[in-house]
Design a protein around this motif. Sequence first.
Motif, PDB file in Angstrom:
ATOM      1  N   GLU A   1       0.834  -1.211   0.000  1.00 41.27           N
ATOM      2  CA  GLU A   1       0.000   0.000   0.000  1.00 41.27           C
ATOM      3  C   GLU A   1       0.869   1.261   0.000  1.00 41.27           C
ATOM      4  OE1 GLU A   1      -3.906  -0.154   2.542  1.00 41.27           O
ATOM      5  OE2 GLU A   1      -2.468  -1.634   3.332  1.00 41.27           O
ATOM      6  N   ILE A   2       1.899   1.236   0.844  1.00 39.22           N
ATOM      7  CA  ILE A   2       2.784   2.411   0.909  1.00 39.22           C
ATOM      8  C   ILE A   2       3.470   2.636  -0.437  1.00 39.22           C
ATOM      9  CG2 ILE A   2       4.910   3.319   1.953  1.00 39.22           C
ATOM     10  CD1 ILE A   2       4.075   1.956   4.564  1.00 39.22           C
ATOM     11  N   LEU A   3       3.981   1.545  -1.020  1.00 35.25           N
ATOM     12  CA  LEU A   3       4.700   1.692  -2.296  1.00 35.25           C
ATOM     13  C   LEU A   3       3.775   2.148  -3.414  1.00 35.25           C
ATOM     14  CD1 LEU A   3       7.206  -1.311  -2.310  1.00 35.25           C
ATOM     15  CD2 LEU A   3       7.643   1.094  -1.818  1.00 35.25           C
ATOM     16  N   ARG A   4       2.502   1.697  -3.382  1.00 34.61           N
ATOM     17  CA  ARG A   4       1.556   2.126  -4.403  1.00 34.61           C
ATOM     18  C   ARG A   4       1.384   3.647  -4.349  1.00 34.61           C
ATOM     19  NH1 ARG A   4      -3.453   3.467  -5.209  1.00 34.61           N
ATOM     20  NH2 ARG A   4      -4.046   3.288  -3.025  1.00 34.61           N
ATOM     21  N   LYS A   5       1.232   4.172  -3.146  1.00 30.01           N
ATOM     22  CA  LYS A   5       1.056   5.620  -3.000  1.00 30.01           C
ATOM     23  C   LYS A   5       2.361   6.361  -3.297  1.00 30.01           C
ATOM     24  CE  LYS A   5      -2.809   5.423   0.157  1.00 30.01           C
ATOM     25  NZ  LYS A   5      -3.325   5.588   1.507  1.00 30.01           N
ATOM     26  N   PHE A   6       3.456   5.760  -2.877  1.00 25.98           N
ATOM     27  CA  PHE A   6       4.772   6.392  -3.076  1.00 25.98           C
ATOM     28  C   PHE A   6       5.086   6.544  -4.570  1.00 25.98           C
ATOM     29  CE2 PHE A   6       9.556   6.206  -2.901  1.00 25.98           C
ATOM     30  CZ  PHE A   6       9.728   7.402  -2.215  1.00 25.98           C
ATOM     31  N   ASN A   7       4.686   5.516  -5.336  1.00 25.84           N
ATOM     32  CA  ASN A   7       5.007   5.513  -6.778  1.00 25.84           C
ATOM     33  C   ASN A   7       3.865   6.039  -7.652  1.00 25.84           C
ATOM     34  OD1 ASN A   7       7.642   4.410  -6.648  1.00 25.84           O
ATOM     35  ND2 ASN A   7       6.724   2.431  -6.115  1.00 25.84           N
ATOM     36  N   LEU A   8       2.792   6.507  -7.029  1.00 28.47           N
ATOM     37  CA  LEU A   8       1.616   6.949  -7.782  1.00 28.47           C
ATOM     38  C   LEU A   8       1.966   8.084  -8.759  1.00 28.47           C
ATOM     39  CD1 LEU A   8      -1.450   6.239  -7.781  1.00 28.47           C
ATOM     40  CD2 LEU A   8      -1.782   8.213  -6.269  1.00 28.47           C
ATOM     41  N   ASN A   9       1.583   7.914  -9.989  1.00 23.09           N
ATOM     42  CA  ASN A   9       1.811   8.913 -11.055  1.00 23.09           C
ATOM     43  C   ASN A   9       3.286   9.167 -11.346  1.00 23.09           C
ATOM     44  OD1 ASN A   9      -0.975   9.294 -11.206  1.00 23.09           O
ATOM     45  ND2 ASN A   9      -0.892  10.867  -9.601  1.00 23.09           N
ATOM     46  N   TYR A  10       4.110   8.301 -10.879  1.00 18.99           N
ATOM     47  CA  TYR A  10       5.548   8.531 -11.132  1.00 18.99           C
ATOM     48  C   TYR A  10       5.980   7.830 -12.405  1.00 18.99           C
ATOM     49  CZ  TYR A  10      10.565   8.774 -10.486  1.00 18.99           C
ATOM     50  OH  TYR A  10      11.916   9.015 -10.671  1.00 18.99           O
TER      51      TYR A  10
END
Lengths: 98, 489
Positions: B480-489
């Motif tokens: 979950e953290i990585l999904r948000k961390f990498n969102l739109n990147y």
Amino acid sequence: MSVECIKQPEGRVLCKFSGHIDTRKCLESERDVVSSIECARSIIFDLDGVEYIDSSFLRLCGKAYYKVNAGNFSIINVTPAVKKIFKIAGLAERLNLG
Amino acid sequence: MSIEAAKKRADDFLVKAKESAAIFSQLSQEHVDRIVKAVYEAGFKNRVKLAKMAVKETGMGRWEDKVIKNVVGSLFVYEDIKNLKTVGILSDDRETGIMEIAQPIGPILAIIPVTNPTSTVIFKTLIALKARNPIIISPHQKAIGCCVETAKICYEAALKEDAPENCIQWTREEPIDFATFDIKDYYAETQALMSHPKLSLIIATGGGGVVKAAYTSGTPAYGVGSGNVPILIDKSADISFAVKNILISKTFDNGTICASEQSIVVEQSIADAVIKEFKAQGGYFLSEEEIKKVEKVAFDREREIMSAGVVGQSVEKIAQLAGINVPAGTSVLLAPLKGVGDDYPLSSEILCPILAFYVARDFNYAVKTCIDLNFHGGMGHSAGIYANDDGVIKEFSTEMSAGRILVNTPSSQGAIGGIFNKIHTSLTLGCGTAGKNITTDNITAKHLINIQRVARRRGNERFSNFDANLFYDESLSTDEILRKFNLNY
């Protein structure tokens, strides 16, 4: 390189150096400097505008230092680059570098 | 000499070296390059005189080969480092924002071995000066005269180009009179220099004792490891060429280079052809009885290392010491052995023209024998293969623990670079952590600068757009953290 030694009150001698102090130029001026500080009670080397020094100048500083005992010799107006030279050589504290 | 006296002596050297380092730090690249060129030219000009001095004083090797070593230490080292940038800004990458600046490291103590004395002095002096560092030459006690002469020649040449005073010093003026001198004093002097707080770095080339002393001194050090170089001749090899090149290397300076071949390993299918070729090119295969005689003079059982008496000696001298007869003109002694290890003394590193010889059932067994040899006192150093099959070369190389794997190349000259390949020319060969060294590199000028990195601000887009508080939330899964961390990147 040029050097001008000015006798000041209370036996103080101010030697103003400038330019590029390499071995040859330093040796050429050494006799004048040594004779100017012969009877000095305190000595100041002003290095404003000096951008390069050589081993012979470190030795000249040593001579001046021993002439007037610790505490009565100081070096002022050094550039950061020249300050680093004295720090690397381990002489900055002993020679009272300002 | 008392410990106090040794410390005082070291202090005298290091005060001068430190002042020299200070002056050196102001020099421009152009000025440094002029000094280095002058020193190389002086070393090169005196190559024959110094080679003859070295052989006469140490009683090791051949003067003709020591000339070549001096050429390597001067000309080839110079050509390798002359265009290297060692002063000021080395690189400036606007994209990463990182600028690299070279700074000198300060006084270097150079430990010089008895086997390669004058060439190592020239080499270490060149790389130290190129990086704007003063150097103190500490010669092996049996090579003082030739090392000091070399250092003086280098220093005189450097001063002519306005190098800083005391940029090259040497620890003794005259060779030791062993009749009146206690060698322990020499060790005490070296120890005091090594552990002096004003010393920046030691480059220790020599035996295990001096290298360990350098590493335990508290001063950063580049050392070397011992070698025990296995050479595999594969069935794809050009056998005549392989044998010729092995002999060029193993006979060079009577085998004093630590990267010289120690064992030859061949597959059964080509063994006869290889033996025939060695014999045709002057190799002499020892009988079992002769092997026992040679073992006695070549290997010190008590210390479990090669005997100093055979190092750098000719075949004739070794045969004479062992009490065996060999044909005139013999180039190397080959000892067919059945195993590797303490029961087979000639399977160890012996720096003279003796080669262990192994016949293996097939390629896999040949590689396994090389692994045994490699791990028997030569980890991290060098290994060699003669083959014309790239797959075989890769397979062999992957299994070796060696900083240098020399392919179709004489290993002595190959490992030091510059003659047969493009690796950096050096007489100090790093052996990696396996050899208790910090690097597998051939040590050169680039190892003697400190690189400063000026790191300009360059944002991490993901981090700046991310709510860092989420890192503190233990209820969130990593995904979950990585999904948000990498969102739109």
